[in-house]
Design an enzyme around this catalytic site. Structure first.
Site, PDB file in Angstrom:
ATOM      1  CD  GLU A  58      32.675  18.929  53.416  1.00  0.00           C
ATOM      2  OE1 GLU A  58      31.543  18.774  53.928  1.00  0.00           O
ATOM      3  OE2 GLU A  58      33.286  20.012  53.413  1.00  0.00           O
ATOM      4  CD  GLU A  97      28.899  14.169  50.753  1.00  0.00           C
ATOM      5  OE1 GLU A  97      28.918  15.366  51.133  1.00  0.00           O
ATOM      6  OE2 GLU A  97      27.948  13.403  50.981  1.00  0.00           O
ATOM      7  CD  GLU A 129      27.348  21.394  51.462  1.00  0.00           C
ATOM      8  OE1 GLU A 129      28.496  21.236  51.926  1.00  0.00           O
ATOM      9  OE2 GLU A 129      26.363  20.742  51.849  1.00  0.00           O
TER      10      GLU A 129
END
Length: 123
Positions: free
Chosen positions: A32, A73, A80
């Site tokens: 990411e 995160e 997601e």
């Protein structure tokens, strides 16, 4: 090809399995871009604190806040991935879930920035 049943490790094996899962998680998180930026900010923040001559307690506070950001995160990335898996089509509910995860990360980024300003200029 069907997978076999999932077995739950116990005792010491559970500790090693949990460590393996955590390593797999950070490996996934490293893909990411946002997390990589946060790692760079972490390193930059440590440098700023060192140059400012901050004491150990300021470093500890910063590290704790950054660990909270990393955790957020990771959870945001998990949200997601789940949204994309469960609802591959664009939906308002999926968008809201992703936006809320992003907001959680933003709040912690802001908390880290404010902490650095306080630690360097005021504290």
């Amino acid at each position: 090809m069907a997978e076999g049943p999932v077995t739950k490790e116990t005792g010491v094996r559970h500790v090693f399995a949990a460590l393996r899962y955590s390593i797999q998680g950070i490996s996934r998180l490293m893909r990411e871009q946002a997390f990589r930026h946060e790692l760079m900010a972490f390193a930059g923040g440590l440098v700023i604190l060192a140059v400012a001559g901050a004491d150990v307690s300021k470093f500890v506070g910063f590290v704790v806040l950054m660990l909270a950001l990393f955790a957020a995160e990771a959870l945001n990335t998990a949200i997601e991935e789940l949204v994309d898996r469960v609802s591959p089509e664009i939906s308002q509910v999926g968008k809201h879930a992703k936006d809320l995860g992003s907001f959680a990360c933003f709040c912690l980024i802001l908390a880290n920035a404010l902490y650095l300003v306080w630690a360097v200029l005021i504290g």
